[in-house]
Write a protein that holds these residues in place. Sequence first.
Motif: not given
Length: 120
Positions: A106-107, A113-116
Amino acid sequence: MTAVPRRRMVPAYLATGGRARPGTDGFERLTVLFPTATDRPPELVELEAEHRRLWELLRPGALTVVEAAAHLRLPVSATVFLAADLVEAGCLHARAPIPRAQQTDRSLVERLLVGLRTLR
């Protein structure tokens, strides 16, 4: 009164020829069966009508042992014997089931997701 459709019952011991174990080890319920490259019917004398039904069922494409058993209305255990006989005769190929994928960390997905989101 409606007529109940009758289905032909083939006892498992008849379809397996009275054997306790198939000749080929490693068959599971989810083993994928598919026809060989040749489009000729099995010519072996020892193949029964149930073998031919399984071979005809798999001619258009691949099915798992469980799916084939459901189509043939036979127990899965009996279908394993039929499939093993056809694999030994060179009429079918069998592939082990695709293993389950491991669960994604999950991490890692959250960092992706944060990078995108920062790319916007």
